[in-house]
Design an enzyme around this catalytic site. Sequence first.
Site, short mmCIF file in Angstrom:
data_model
loop_
_atom_site.label_atom_id
_atom_site.label_comp_id
_atom_site.label_asym_id
_atom_site.label_seq_id
_atom_site.Cartn_x
_atom_site.Cartn_y
_atom_site.Cartn_z
N GLU A 168 4.95 -4.99 11.75
CA GLU A 168 3.76 -3.81 11.51
C GLU A 168 2.92 -4.62 10.82
OE1 GLU A 168 3.46 -1.25 12.97
OE2 GLU A 168 5.47 -0.58 13.37
N ASN A 196 0.80 -1.25 -0.01
CA ASN A 196 -0.03 -0.06 -0.07
C ASN A 196 0.69 1.19 -0.10
OD1 ASN A 196 0.85 -0.59 2.59
ND2 ASN A 196 -0.87 -0.14 3.47
N THR A 245 1.12 -13.64 7.63
CA THR A 245 2.53 -13.63 7.20
C THR A 245 3.48 -13.08 8.36
OG1 THR A 245 1.85 -12.95 5.09
CG2 THR A 245 4.07 -12.37 5.77
P1 NAD Z 1 1.21 -9.93 2.95
O1 NAD Z 1 1.45 -10.35 4.29
O2 NAD Z 1 0.58 -10.58 1.98
O3 NAD Z 1 2.57 -9.62 2.43
C1 NAD Z 1 3.75 -8.74 3.18
C2 NAD Z 1 5.10 -8.98 2.49
O4 NAD Z 1 5.55 -10.28 3.09
C3 NAD Z 1 5.20 -9.14 0.99
O5 NAD Z 1 6.38 -8.26 0.68
C4 NAD Z 1 5.13 -10.55 0.65
O6 NAD Z 1 5.95 -10.86 -0.49
C5 NAD Z 1 6.08 -10.90 1.94
N1 NAD Z 1 6.05 -12.41 2.39
C6 NAD Z 1 4.77 -13.30 2.39
N2 NAD Z 1 5.00 -14.40 2.76
C7 NAD Z 1 6.46 -14.37 3.39
C8 NAD Z 1 7.21 -15.36 4.09
N3 NAD Z 1 6.78 -16.61 4.50
N4 NAD Z 1 8.42 -14.94 4.45
C9 NAD Z 1 8.80 -13.63 4.47
N5 NAD Z 1 8.19 -12.65 3.65
C10 NAD Z 1 6.95 -13.28 3.14
O7 NAD Z 1 0.57 -8.26 2.89
P2 NAD Z 1 -0.03 -7.56 1.75
O8 NAD Z 1 -1.18 -8.30 1.54
O9 NAD Z 1 1.20 -7.00 0.91
O10 NAD Z 1 -0.24 -6.18 2.58
C11 NAD Z 1 -1.55 -6.07 3.40
C12 NAD Z 1 -1.28 -6.40 4.96
O11 NAD Z 1 -0.30 -5.52 5.32
C13 NAD Z 1 -2.27 -5.98 5.72
O12 NAD Z 1 -2.92 -7.03 6.49
C14 NAD Z 1 -2.25 -4.63 6.41
O13 NAD Z 1 -3.03 -4.56 7.31
C15 NAD Z 1 -0.59 -4.76 6.46
N6 NAD Z 1 -0.22 -3.67 6.49
C16 NAD Z 1 0.27 -3.17 7.92
C17 NAD Z 1 1.04 -1.91 8.13
C18 NAD Z 1 1.29 -1.40 9.30
O14 NAD Z 1 2.28 -0.56 9.40
N7 NAD Z 1 0.99 -2.00 10.49
C19 NAD Z 1 1.03 -1.04 6.80
C20 NAD Z 1 0.53 -1.43 5.61
C21 NAD Z 1 0.12 -2.72 5.36
#
Ligand code: NAD
Length: 483
Positions: free
Chosen positions: A249, A152, A231
Amino acid sequence: MTPQPKASHFINGEYVEDTKGTPIPVIYAATGEQIAVVHTATPEIVERALASAKEAQRTWASMTGTERGRILRRAADIMRERNHDLSVLETYDTGKPLQETLVADATSGADALEYFGGLAASLTGEHIPLGEDWVYTVREPLGLCVGIGAWNYPTQIACWKGAPALACGNSMVFKPSETTPLCALQVAEILHEAGLPAGVYNVVQGMGEVGSALVTDPRVNKVSLTGSVPTGKKVYAAAAEGMKHVTMELGGKSPLIVFEDADIDNAVGGAINGNFYSSGQVCSNGTRVFVHKDIKERFLARLAERVAGAVLGDPQDEAVNFGPMVSERQMEIVLGYIEKGKAEGARLICGGERVDRPGYFIAPTVFADVTDDMVIAREEIFGPVMSVLDFETEEEVIERANATEFGLSAGVFTRDFTRAHRVIGALEAGSCFINSYNDAPVEAPFGGVKASGVGRENSKEAIKHFSQVKSVYVRMGDVEAAF
Ligand code: NAD
């Protein structure tokens, strides 16, 4: 600026390509068209990035904080000079409207580089006198840090992790989300243009497997993830295996509580900011809007009026203030939740459907009469879907607001300041707001409690999560021993 980057990765100070890696198409969410392609990092690419970061970290840490900070602040200046082009790229990467990206992405990244650049020279230890002996402490870097981003805020996340890591003397390998791989490469390029030694900040592309390879590498000392809770659990567990430091986060389902004495327009504004900015793809969103029953219908009427003012369209047009979902997949997930909301009997106030135009647009959606047990009130949707729930008493709303596994954010709208502080004090959340919602200045700590994460980004708190303290006991006299 053309969206296609010079190459997929940025390692040891230069762009690197390896077409043996699986291609990752970059789709423009506003049209569904492919605008660029990058390649997943092969094991050789991952190795090059980690080896460069490991090697470069020593030199970087041996520079003074003033020298390190100067480079970060120079990078902040370059980012601000290029804000327009970087914002256009951010819009291509994510689909977020240019009206937003011009003020929230490269600018926020530059703020982080400037803030942590400014702090770098002030990171010191303590002197602890113990009679004639003393202890001194040294604030040391952790070493090699891995940053993993969500889709995002690709520029902001690359900077929010990179800036404090680098200020403390660490190096970083950053893996952007596979959905938005473009912007972090610009961050790396700008940092090096500002004088960063080669290898200190590297970017590699890929899906979860590449992230996993980075997290499990024994050379890595710290992992900072922005992503979903599932994740986060996997990455936290993998990091624990190697006893690595983490910042998590993660997601949220945050409460925004509107009391009967609130200024209705401000509360509606807060609910709009907390649900529809970036088309609802913000982790800290206040998606459970608890409105006191005495003002509920007035609140809903004003909300519907103002939501009707959303301007959907080409996100590169600065007049547009509401863009598409980041991807077709995310659109399908969100539409699925909307159908669940309808099926569970929530009252649809507005939106509730895909918009008939190319790209992945969903109309801003408000459900009223939502109850705590409905799926739309329990799960993170990560799209433009607001759930409005009724409440009657302060005690009741606090209990219901806290009845979730998440704890990222919380907001309260009321003119009664005693109540505002009392209620915020009782809410289980890391980043809170009174008569406002979703402000994220670099000076304020940001992060969650419960399943929403561990550690804090931004502010002086972030320094604690990218450094460690060595203590040194100094004896001035003779050593006494039992034998
Ligand atoms: P996601 O969890 O699908 O992926 C996040 C990242 O993790 C990606 O780069 C992905 O390739 C990587 N990843 C996935 N599996 C992994 C593994 N096993 N080991 C290491 N890396 C791995 O999240 P998304 O769909 O990209 O983003 C949306 C989510 O992120 C929502 O839940 C949102 O709330 C959260 N988010 C949190 C914050 C915060 O600061 N708290 C900010 C933005 C988004």
